[in-house]
Motif scaffolding. Structure first.
Motif, mmCIF file in Angstrom:
data_model
loop_
_atom_site.group_PDB
_atom_site.id
_atom_site.type_symbol
_atom_site.label_atom_id
_atom_site.label_comp_id
_atom_site.label_asym_id
_atom_site.label_seq_id
_atom_site.Cartn_x
_atom_site.Cartn_y
_atom_site.Cartn_z
ATOM 1 N N ASP A 134 22.681 14.019 4.868
ATOM 2 C CA ASP A 134 21.961 14.703 4.562
ATOM 3 C C ASP A 134 21.123 15.143 3.534
ATOM 4 O O ASP A 134 20.437 16.312 3.447
ATOM 5 C CB ASP A 134 22.873 15.934 5.047
ATOM 6 N N GLU A 135 22.038 14.350 2.139
ATOM 7 C CA GLU A 135 20.583 15.132 1.266
ATOM 8 C C GLU A 135 19.877 14.029 0.973
ATOM 9 O O GLU A 135 19.148 13.711 0.269
ATOM 10 C CB GLU A 135 21.900 14.840 -0.294
ATOM 11 N N LEU A 136 19.284 13.119 2.031
ATOM 12 C CA LEU A 136 18.399 12.662 2.021
ATOM 13 C C LEU A 136 17.254 12.401 2.419
ATOM 14 O O LEU A 136 17.016 12.896 3.741
ATOM 15 C CB LEU A 136 18.697 10.753 2.990
ATOM 16 N N ASP A 137 16.489 12.577 1.977
ATOM 17 C CA ASP A 137 15.034 12.460 1.939
ATOM 18 C C ASP A 137 14.408 11.694 1.604
ATOM 19 O O ASP A 137 13.164 10.967 0.479
ATOM 20 C CB ASP A 137 14.808 13.346 0.857
ATOM 21 N N PHE A 138 13.572 11.368 3.281
ATOM 22 C CA PHE A 138 13.049 9.439 3.243
ATOM 23 C C PHE A 138 12.002 9.113 4.147
ATOM 24 O O PHE A 138 12.013 9.966 5.409
ATOM 25 C CB PHE A 138 13.786 8.314 2.995
ATOM 26 N N ALA A 139 11.058 8.276 4.623
ATOM 27 C CA ALA A 139 10.430 8.680 5.102
ATOM 28 C C ALA A 139 10.331 7.130 5.011
ATOM 29 O O ALA A 139 10.075 6.185 4.765
ATOM 30 C CB ALA A 139 8.676 8.699 5.218
ATOM 31 N N VAL A 140 9.855 6.454 6.325
ATOM 32 C CA VAL A 140 9.835 4.898 6.726
ATOM 33 C C VAL A 140 8.127 4.672 7.551
ATOM 34 O O VAL A 140 8.452 4.952 8.269
ATOM 35 C CB VAL A 140 11.438 4.141 7.656
ATOM 36 N N TYR A 141 7.786 3.948 6.678
ATOM 37 C CA TYR A 141 6.531 3.323 7.269
ATOM 38 C C TYR A 141 6.582 1.654 7.653
ATOM 39 O O TYR A 141 7.617 0.717 7.424
ATOM 40 C CB TYR A 141 5.607 3.255 6.669
ATOM 41 N N ASP A 142 5.928 1.438 9.470
ATOM 42 C CA ASP A 142 6.092 0.037 9.640
ATOM 43 C C ASP A 142 4.791 -1.249 8.576
ATOM 44 O O ASP A 142 4.158 -0.052 8.504
ATOM 45 C CB ASP A 142 5.770 -0.540 11.311
ATOM 46 N N THR A 143 5.093 -2.072 9.259
ATOM 47 C CA THR A 143 3.482 -3.208 8.571
ATOM 48 C C THR A 143 2.663 -2.820 8.696
ATOM 49 O O THR A 143 1.479 -2.695 8.210
ATOM 50 C CB THR A 143 4.183 -4.835 9.577
ATOM 51 N N ASP A 144 2.360 -1.546 10.242
ATOM 52 C CA ASP A 144 1.176 -1.192 9.988
ATOM 53 C C ASP A 144 0.086 -0.150 10.174
ATOM 54 O O ASP A 144 -0.176 0.767 10.375
ATOM 55 C CB ASP A 144 0.665 -1.292 11.854
ATOM 56 N N GLU A 145 1.651 0.569 9.601
ATOM 57 C CA GLU A 145 1.455 1.919 8.430
ATOM 58 C C GLU A 145 2.337 3.263 9.730
ATOM 59 O O GLU A 145 2.098 3.730 8.862
ATOM 60 C CB GLU A 145 -0.297 2.034 7.659
ATOM 61 N N THR A 202 0.857 -1.260 0.035
ATOM 62 C CA THR A 202 -0.132 -0.195 -0.207
ATOM 63 C C THR A 202 0.614 1.533 0.151
ATOM 64 O O THR A 202 2.432 1.320 0.259
ATOM 65 C CB THR A 202 -0.922 -0.454 1.323
ATOM 66 N N ARG A 203 0.493 2.170 -0.448
ATOM 67 C CA ARG A 203 1.413 3.616 -0.930
ATOM 68 C C ARG A 203 0.090 4.537 1.024
ATOM 69 O O ARG A 203 -0.933 4.933 0.567
ATOM 70 C CB ARG A 203 1.054 4.314 -1.982
ATOM 71 N N PRO A 204 1.153 4.760 0.997
ATOM 72 C CA PRO A 204 0.629 6.425 2.714
ATOM 73 C C PRO A 204 0.339 7.074 2.033
ATOM 74 O O PRO A 204 -0.042 7.360 0.632
ATOM 75 C CB PRO A 204 1.704 6.697 4.330
ATOM 76 N N ASP A 205 -1.205 7.726 2.358
ATOM 77 C CA ASP A 205 -1.840 8.588 1.681
ATOM 78 C C ASP A 205 -1.371 10.123 2.181
ATOM 79 O O ASP A 205 -1.182 10.849 1.141
ATOM 80 C CB ASP A 205 -3.065 9.065 2.896
ATOM 81 N N GLU A 206 0.150 10.339 2.747
ATOM 82 C CA GLU A 206 0.268 10.989 2.685
ATOM 83 C C GLU A 206 2.372 11.699 2.449
ATOM 84 O O GLU A 206 2.682 10.149 2.236
ATOM 85 C CB GLU A 206 0.975 11.864 3.575
ATOM 86 N N ARG A 207 2.867 12.057 2.077
ATOM 87 C CA ARG A 207 3.824 12.482 1.399
ATOM 88 C C ARG A 207 4.622 12.824 1.142
ATOM 89 O O ARG A 207 5.183 13.609 0.680
ATOM 90 C CB ARG A 207 4.029 12.162 -0.511
ATOM 91 N N PRO A 208 4.944 12.866 3.039
ATOM 92 C CA PRO A 208 5.829 13.539 4.032
ATOM 93 C C PRO A 208 7.570 14.001 3.170
ATOM 94 O O PRO A 208 8.199 14.705 3.632
ATOM 95 C CB PRO A 208 6.284 12.660 4.354
ATOM 96 N N ALA A 209 7.853 12.898 1.965
ATOM 97 C CA ALA A 209 9.311 12.906 1.123
ATOM 98 C C ALA A 209 8.859 12.303 0.527
ATOM 99 O O ALA A 209 8.134 11.758 -0.160
ATOM 100 C CB ALA A 209 10.058 11.847 2.386
ATOM 101 N N SER A 210 10.671 12.489 -0.977
ATOM 102 C CA SER A 210 11.005 12.453 -2.450
ATOM 103 C C SER A 210 10.979 10.765 -2.590
ATOM 104 O O SER A 210 10.583 10.417 -3.621
ATOM 105 C CB SER A 210 11.929 12.772 -2.734
ATOM 106 N N ARG A 211 11.210 9.807 -1.190
ATOM 107 C CA ARG A 211 11.372 8.903 -0.813
ATOM 108 C C ARG A 211 10.662 7.747 0.306
ATOM 109 O O ARG A 211 10.944 8.745 1.624
ATOM 110 C CB ARG A 211 13.447 8.486 -1.154
ATOM 111 N N MET A 212 10.064 7.236 -0.319
ATOM 112 C CA MET A 212 8.976 6.783 0.831
ATOM 113 C C MET A 212 9.338 5.198 0.614
ATOM 114 O O MET A 212 9.025 4.352 0.438
ATOM 115 C CB MET A 212 7.303 6.623 1.275
ATOM 116 N N ILE A 213 9.863 4.500 1.717
ATOM 117 C CA ILE A 213 10.276 3.184 2.562
ATOM 118 C C ILE A 213 9.204 2.457 3.395
ATOM 119 O O ILE A 213 8.744 2.934 4.188
ATOM 120 C CB ILE A 213 11.514 3.084 3.159
#
Length: 145
Positions: A129-140, A17-28
């Motif tokens: 410091d150039e990394l722009d990412f957000a990490v989500y767990d299995t429970d979102e 699934t994709r998170p509803d919000e996009r807080p970063a340019s790379r989502m994990i």
């Protein structure tokens, strides 16, 4: 990352699934994790990527589900250009980074196998410091940025 005990008679299931919000340019998004294996899906906006790094105790399997990916090796040499349903294996200790060269989101499946004898440590060869990412767990839930 927290390890999960997986019993043979009760295998866990997951969905992408994709998170509803996009807080970063790379989502994990973590799909699963045991002591020997993990699975994630990464969604990268056009132009997004990571930095040159390697893993001491992890072999990685990467497959493009949607979009295009470009993988680079030592010296920023392009080693693979991949499209949907194509992949690459990155053995432990291999220096690499990747980005999304396309005009649409890149969706990557990453399956990592961990060594039983070597603790996995990521070594970074570029500015983190150039990394722009957000990490989500299995429970979102958001694990971090």
């Amino acid at each position: 990352m927290e390890e999960t005990d997986v019993e043979a008679d009760e295998p866990p299931s997951f969905e992408i699934t994709r998170p509803d919000e996009r807080p970063a340019s790379r989502m994990i998004k973590r799909l699963c994790k045991t002591d020997l294996l993990s699975g994630t899906v990464q969604v990268l906006e056009p132009g997004a990527g990571n930095v040159m790094h390697s893993h001491s105790g992890q072999d990685g399997f990467w497959m493009v589900l949607e979009g295009q990916a470009r993988f680079y090796g030592d010296g920023d040499e392009v080693v693979e250009e991949l499209e949907a349903h194509e992949g690459v294996v990155i053995p432990r200790e291999t220096k690499y980074w990747f980005d999304n060269p396309g005009d649409e989101d890149l969706v990557l499946l990453h399956v990592a196998a961990y060594s039983e004898t070597t603790q996995d440590q990521a070594e970074y060869y570029g500015p983190r410091d150039e990394l722009d990412f957000a990490v989500y767990d299995t429970d979102e839930s958001l694990l971090g940025r």
